[in-house]
Design an enzyme around this catalytic site. Structure first.
Site, mmCIF file in Angstrom:
data_model
loop_
_atom_site.group_PDB
_atom_site.id
_atom_site.type_symbol
_atom_site.label_atom_id
_atom_site.label_comp_id
_atom_site.label_asym_id
_atom_site.label_seq_id
_atom_site.Cartn_x
_atom_site.Cartn_y
_atom_site.Cartn_z
ATOM 1 C CD GLU A 124 -6.458 -9.816 28.687
ATOM 2 O OE1 GLU A 124 -6.388 -10.883 29.304
ATOM 3 O OE2 GLU A 124 -5.909 -8.774 29.087
ATOM 4 N N GLY A 264 -11.766 -3.541 34.741
ATOM 5 C CA GLY A 264 -11.208 -2.615 35.716
ATOM 6 C C GLY A 264 -10.072 -1.825 35.111
ATOM 7 C CG ASN A 268 -3.484 -2.021 26.692
ATOM 8 O OD1 ASN A 268 -4.008 -3.017 26.261
ATOM 9 N ND2 ASN A 268 -4.170 -1.043 27.264
ATOM 10 C CG HIS A 300 -3.795 -6.736 38.690
ATOM 11 N ND1 HIS A 300 -3.934 -7.969 39.258
ATOM 12 C CD2 HIS A 300 -4.100 -6.890 37.370
ATOM 13 C CE1 HIS A 300 -4.305 -8.845 38.336
ATOM 14 N NE2 HIS A 300 -4.413 -8.217 37.180
ATOM 15 C CD GLU A 301 -4.440 -3.975 35.059
ATOM 16 O OE1 GLU A 301 -3.875 -4.573 34.117
ATOM 17 O OE2 GLU A 301 -5.444 -4.430 35.638
#
Length: 877
Positions: A124, A264, A268, A300-301
Site C-alpha cells: 500500500e 506504523g 494485509n 487498528h490493523e
C-alpha cells in the site's frame, strides 16, 4: 526542480477497470539480489473491446511474457518505465509474466525488500507494481494463491495471505509453502514474509465457536516482548465481536514485527506486517505511551479486516473510507479499554497539534482529496484523524444504536466490494431514514472550520439567545457544514441548569445519550432558550463534538469556573488550557513591546483548583495542568515570532514551578509507588500526574534532585524516560551522566535507542545543533531505518522549535541537506521530513527568508522524487 513534471491524478478522471482478474497465482523464488516472480493470472475483458491491456510496473526486469501458453516476442508488447502494454489480447485469457527484482537493495521499502536478513513486503499504496506487472489499483479484486520457494537455512518461515494449504521440501536444501486466500482482495493487501523468525502462539475462540490460531513472528531476541501485543490482539477480537458484531473469518491471524518499515503497520489480509515499535514491549523497555500505542495499532490493523479488507476502497481518493472509519474504531476501542475522558482529550491534542496546522498550510486538502501527484503524501493526519472526527459526527448525530444500524447495512450492501465515501454515507442515511447529504461537505472542503458563538441574555424574560456562525478561513464562499454542538448550561457553582429550547428552536435542539445537542446547518443560525432564572455559563462543544475552532468570548472568571467544576472532562480541560494560552499570548505581546511578563491570577486559581481537586482522575489533572503543546501555541499566531513565543512559554513554566513548588512536590510524592509495573489505567494515571509534576519541578529551585533520583531507581521505562525528559533542557553534568548510562544499558536494543536519539534531538540546549550533527555521525545512526531517521531528523524538525528555528538559519540548512540525502534512499521518509518547512510564510522576518531559501535549495535538485517535489512545489507556490 524536476524537469519533467510528475503527473497529477484527479478524482474526476476515474474510470472503472476494463479487465477483471478471476484468479492470480504468484510464485516467488527468493534470492537476496535476484528474486524471480512468476505471475499467472486468469483475465477477462468487461468493457472497451478495443482497449489494450495496460499493467503497472516499476523497477522490474522483465524476463518473459506468455499469453495463453505462448511466449510473446518483444515486438508484441511495449514496456515503459511504468507500464507493460499488450495492444491486442482476446476477451478471456491466461497471462503469465516472469520478472526479477532486487530485495536486498530496495531502500525505498516498497514492494518486496530485505531487512535484517528477512524478506518483507509493503504494497500500500502502489508498491505491488514493484513486485510484478499488474493492475495496481484497489478496485481490481481477485483470489490470490502464493507459492514461496526459498533456502531452508536462511528462511525458516514462509508466510503469505490466507490459509496455509501445502508445504514441502525441494532439492538443494530448499523448501516451499503455498498459501491460499479464500477472499477476494486488491493487490495492495498482498503480503509475503520469509526469514529466520521465531513465533509466539496463542488461540482465540470466536463467538461462533471457531478456534483461530494467533501467531506473532519476531526476531529470536525479541520473544520476551510479545505478551502485550498478543493480549491486545485478543482484546481487539473480543471487542469487535461485542461492539460491532464482527467475527474473524480465516483460520489463522499472523503479525510480523520488522525494524525497517515506512508506516506504523499494514493490514494485509491475515498477515499484518508491523513496525516493531508497535509490537515489542516490556516494562524495562517500553513506556505507558508505547503500551497504549501497541494496543491501539494492533486494534487498528485487526479492525481493518472488515473496514478496509472485506469492504475496500474503489480508488485512493476514497482512502478516508477505510482509514477514517478504522481510526474511529481504534479510538473507541482504546477508550473502552482505558479512560474515555482521557482518551478523548489525547485524541483532540493530537488533532490540534498535527492536523490543524496541516489544514492551515499549503498541503491543506479535504479528507477526500480531489487530486494528488504522489499517493503516499496523502496518508495524512487529515485523511486519518480528521476523517475519524467526521465518522464521529455520524455517531454523535445518530447515537450508538443508529450508528450500528448504519454499519450493519454498510456490510450487508458492500461486503466483498470496492466502494466510495458516498456509499458509506448512504448506508448511514438509509439505515436511519435520515437525510445526511450535507455531510458530504465535510469530505470535499479543506480547512478547519471556525464556529463563532455569541450569547445575549434577557433577564426580564429569562430568555437566552445564541447566535452561531460558521466559516472557513480564507474561503469567502463555502458550503455550510452540518455541525453538531453538544452543550450545557451551568450556574455560578458549576451545577447544571435546565435547557428549554424556545418555540423556534425545538426542531434544532435535541436530547441525546451524550447530552443536549444543537445542529448548525447554515452559515448563520440563532437558537433561543427560555425559562431561565439566571444567566447561565455556557459549556460548549462538549466531548469536542465537532473538529472546529471555537470562538466564544468567555471571561476569565467563567473559564476558571468551568475548569474547576464542569462535569464534561473535555470542557474542563479546554477551559484551563484556554486560560494558559491567553496568558502566553499576553506575554508574547508584552515581550514584543519590551515590557515585563505577568502570571495570570485566574490561571493560577484554576491550576490550584485542578491540582488539589478531590476525586479527580490523576490523568485528567496531568493533562489539565500541562501547558498547550508548542505546535498548537504556534498555530494561534498569524505571524509567528519564535523568540517571543519561546520566552513566554519558558516564563510560564518557571512561574508554575516557583508558585506551586510545594503542591507539585506533594502531588509528586503522593503518586510515587514501588509496586511492579502494570498496564492499568489507574497506575498509568498516577504515573502521568507524577511525571507532569516532575517536569515542572525541573524548572524550580532544585531542578536536578528529583529527576536524578527517579532515573537511578530504574523502576520502569515510563519513569526513566520522564526523568531524562526533565533533565533534558538543563545544562548540567547529571544530564550527560544519565544519558551515557542509558546508552550503556540499552545500546543493543534498537527501539530503546530510538528514544535515546529522540531525547537529544529534542533538547533545546545551546549546543543542540552541534548535537544533532553528532547524532547523524553516530555509529548507531542508520539512514536505511525509518524509525532511526525519524527519531533524529523528524523530532528535530517537528518538535525542537528552538534549535530548528535557530536565528542563524543553520537548522533549516541542516534539515534541507538531510532531506536531499534521504530522498535518494527513501522518498517517503524524505517527504515526511520536508513538511517541517511548509508553514514558512507564517514566520517573522529573516526566518521566513531562510526557510524559503532552504526550500528553494531542495527544489533545485533535478532528480527530486515526486514525493518530495509535490510538497516542496506546493509550499513554494
Amino acid at each position: 526542480m524536476t524537469q519533467n513534471l510528475p503527473k497529477t491524478h484527479y478524482l474526476t478522471d476515474y474510470q472503472p477497470p476494463a479487465f477483471e482478474v478471476e484468479s492470480l497465482f504468484l510464485t516467488f523464488e527468493l534470492l537476496p539480489n535476484g528474486t524471480r516472480v512468476t505471475n499467472r493470472m486468469q483475465v477477462h475483458r468487461v468493457k472497451d473491446l478495443s482497449a489494450p491491456l495496460v499493467l503497472d510496473g516499476e523497477g522490474l526486469e522483465l524476463i518473459q511474457v506468455d499469453l495463453d501458453g505462448v511466449a510473446l516476442m518483444p515486438t508484441q508488447y511495449d514496456v515503459t518505465d511504468t507500464q507493460l502494454i499488450l495492444p491486442d489480447v482476446p476477451e478471456r485469457f491466461e497471462l503469465e509474466i516472469v520478472t526479477e527484482i532486487d530485495p536486498e537493495n530496495n531502500t525505498r521499502l516498497e514492494g518486496l525488500y530485505r531487512t535484517s536478513g528477512n524478506y518483507c513486503t509493503q504494497c500500500e499504496a502502489e508498491g505491488f507494481r514493484r513486485i510484478t506487472y499488474y493492475f495496481d489499483r484497489p478496485d481490481v479484486l481477485t483470489y490470490f494463491t502464493t507459492k514461496i520457494i526459498a533456502d531452508k537455512q536462511d528462511n525458516k518461515v514462509l508466510l503469505s495471505n490466507g490459509n496455509l494449504v501445502e508445504v514441502g521440501d525441494l532439492p538443494n536444501d530448499r523448501h516451499y509453502a503455498i498459501w491460499k486466500d479464500p477472499y477476494k482482495k486488491p493487490c495492495y493487501l498482498f503480503a509475503l514474509v520469509a526469514g529466520n523468525l521465531e513465533e509466539v502462539e496463542d488461540t482465540f475462540i470466536t463467538r461462533d465457536q471457531r478456534q483461530i490460531d494467533l501467531r506473532i513472528y519476531v526476531e529470536p531476541k525479541n520473544l520476551d516482548k510479545c505478551e502485550h501485543a498478543m493480549e491486545s490482539l485478543k482484546r481487539s477480537m473480543k471487542w469487535d465481536e461485542e461492539r460491532f458484531g464482527l467475527v474473524y473469518d480465516l483460520d489463522i491471524y499472523m503479525i510480523v514485527a520488522v525494524d525497517d518499515f515506512n508506516m506504523g503497520a499494514m493490514e494485509n489480509k491475515g498477515l499484518n506486517v508491523f513496525n516493531s515499535k508497535y509490537v515489542l514491549a516490556k516494562p524495562e523497555t517500553a513506556t505507558d505511551a508505547d503500551y497504549e500505542g501497541i494496543e491501539s495499532v494492533i486494534g487498528h490493523e485487526y479492525f481493518h479486516n472488515w473496514t478496509g479488507n472485506r469492504v475496500t476502497c474503489r480508488d485512493w481518493f476514497q482512502l478516508t473510507l477505510k482509514e477514517g472509519l478504522t481510526v474511529f474504531r481504534d479510538q473507541e476501542f482504546t477508550s473502552d479499554m482505558l479512560s474515555p475522558a482521557v482518551k478523548r482529550i489525547e485524541d483532540v491534542k493530537r488533532l490540534r497539534n498535527n492536523q490543524f496546522p496541516e489544514d492551515a498550510g499549503p498541503m491543506s486538502h479535504p479528507i477526500q482529496p480531489q487530486s494528488y501527484i504522489e499517493m503516499n503524501n496523502f496518508y495524512t493526519m487529515t485523511v486519518y484523524e480528521k476523517g475519524a472526527e467526521v465518522v464521529r459526527l455520524y455517531h454523535t448525530l445518530l447515537g450508538e444504536a443508529g450508528f450500528q444500524k448504519g454499519m450493519q447495512l454498510y456490510f450487508d450492501r458492500f461486503d466483498g466490494q470496492a466502494v466510495t465515501v458516498e456509499d458509506f454515507r448512504n448506508a448511514m442515511a438509509d439505515a436511519n431514514e435520515i437525510d445526511l447529504a450535507q455531510m458530504h461537505n465535510w469530505y470535499t472542503q479543506a480547512g478547519t472550520p471556525t464556529l463563532k458563538v455569541e450569547k445575549h441574555f434577557d433577564a426580564a424574560t429569562g430568555t437566552l439567545t445564541l447566535h452561531c456562525e460558521q466559516s472557513l478561513k480564507g474561503q469567502s464562499a463555502h458550503a455550510p457544514l452540518l455541525i453538531p454542538v453538544l452543550f450545557g448550561f451551568l450556574n455560578d457553582d458549576g451545577r447544571a441548569l435546565p435547557v428549554r429550547p424556545g418555540e423556534n428552536s425545538r426542531n434544532k435542539v435535541f436530547e441525546t445519550e451524550k447530552g443536549h445537542l444543537l445542529k448548525l446547518t447554515t452559515l448563520s443560525e440563532t437558537f433561543e432558550f427560555t425559562g431561565l432564572s439566571q444567566e447561565p455559563h455556557l459549556s460548549l462543544l462538549r466531548h469536542f463534538s465537532a473538529p472546529v475552532n471555537l470562538e466564544y468570548a468567555a471571561s476569565d472568571e467563567e473559564l476558571m469556573m468551568l475548569a474547576s467544576h464542569d462535569a464534561d472532562s473535555f470542557v474542563r480541560w479546554e477551559s484551563i488550557q484556554t486560560l494558559a494560552l491567553k496568558n502566553i499570548e499576553d506575554n508574547v505581546a508584552r515581550f514584543q513591546a519590551g515590557n515585563g511578563m505577568v502570571f495570570s491570577e485566574h490561571y493560577q486559581q484554576a491550576f490550584q483548583a485542578v491540582l488539589e481537586a478531590k476525586g479527580l482522575d490523576p490523568a485528567l489533572k496531568a493533562l489539565a495542568i500541562g501547558l498547550p503543546d508548542l505546535p498548537y501555541v504556534f498555530e494561534q499566531f498569524e505571524t509567528i515570532d519564535v523568540d517571543a513565543v519561546l520566552q513566554a512559554v519558558e516564563y510560564q513554566k518557571a512561574q508554575i514551578a516557583q508558585t506551586f513548588s510545594g503542591a507539585l512536590d506533594k502531588a509528586y510524592l503522593a503518586h510515587c509507588s514501588k509496586k511492579a509495573y502494570c498496564y492499568d489505567k489507574h497506575d498509568m494515571a498516577a504515573r502521568m500526574l507524577k511525571n507532569q509534576c516532575l517536569a515542572y519541578l525541573a524548572y524550580g529551585a532544585e531542578p536536578v534532585v528529583r529527576a536524578v533520583a527517579q532515573y537511578e531507581q530504574q523502576q520502569n521505562m515510563t519513569d526513566v524516560l520522564a526523568a531524562l525528559n526533565a533533565l533534558n533542557h538543563l545544562a548540567v553534568s547529571e544530564r550527560e551522566a544519565c544519558l551515557s548510562d542509558f546508552y550503556e544499558r540499552w545500546q543493543q536494543d534498537t527501539l530503546v535507542m530510538d528514544k535515546w536519539f529522540s531525547l537529544q534531538a529534542r533538547s533545546e540546549s545551546e549546543q543542540a545543533l552541534q548535537d544533532v550533527r553528532g547524532l547523524l555521525e553516530h555509529p548507531d545512526f542508520n539512514y536505511r531505518n525509518p524509525n532511526r531517521v525519524r527519531s533524529v531528523l523528524g523530532v528535530f524538525g517537528r518538535l525542537n522549535m528552538k534549535a530548528f528555528h535557530d536565528a542563524s538559519g543553520e537548522g533549516y540548512a541542516l534539515l534541507a541537506e538531510e532531506v536531499l540525502k534521504m530522498d535518494k534512499i527513501n522518498p517517503q521518509v524524505a517527504a515526511r521530513l520536508v513538511t517541517a518547512f511548509t508553514s514558512w510564510k507564517r514566520f517573522k522576518g529573516h526566518r521566513q527568508d531562510k526557510m524559503q531559501s532552504a526550500l528553494q535549495h531542495i527544489a533545485a535538485d533535478k532528480a527530486l522524487s515526486k514525493d518530495v517535489y509535490e510538497i516542496v512545489s506546493k509550499s513554494l507556490e
